[in-house]
Design a protein around this motif. Structure first.
Motif, mmCIF file in Angstrom:
data_model
loop_
_atom_site.group_PDB
_atom_site.id
_atom_site.type_symbol
_atom_site.label_atom_id
_atom_site.label_comp_id
_atom_site.label_asym_id
_atom_site.label_seq_id
_atom_site.Cartn_x
_atom_site.Cartn_y
_atom_site.Cartn_z
ATOM 1 N N GLU A 33 0.830 -1.204 0.000
ATOM 2 C CA GLU A 33 0.000 0.000 0.000
ATOM 3 C C GLU A 33 0.866 1.255 0.000
ATOM 4 N N GLN A 70 1.295 3.999 -3.143
ATOM 5 C CA GLN A 70 0.982 5.400 -2.871
ATOM 6 C C GLN A 70 2.184 6.281 -3.186
ATOM 7 N N ASP A 125 -4.111 4.946 -4.277
ATOM 8 C CA ASP A 125 -4.593 4.316 -3.049
ATOM 9 C C ASP A 125 -5.293 3.037 -3.481
#
Length: 67
Positions: A28, A32, A38
């Motif tokens: 994640e 990002q 996201d």
């Protein structure tokens, strides 16, 4: 063999500092940081949050299998 020990002795002889420890980041955080995405955000509306409800089993079988 013994590479780490030899490197440590070489650094000590040269007065050099050792390497900084690597920071392990999650998928994640990587997505990002690199892509600005996201991965939990709905790709269609961009407003909702994606939540894993279930993992469906594969519907594929061996070639020639009767369903």
């Amino acid at each position: 063999r013994g590479k780490g020990e030899r490197l440590a002795r070489a650094r000590q002889a040269l007065g050099a500092a050792g390497p900084e420890p690597l920071e392990v980041e999650s998928v994640e955080q990587f997505m990002q940081r690199v892509l600005g995405i996201d991965i939990h955000r709905c790709p269609h509306c961009g407003a909702g949050r994606l939540v894993l409800v279930a993992i469906l089993p594969s519907q594929r079988g061996p070639p020639g299998a009767i369903r």
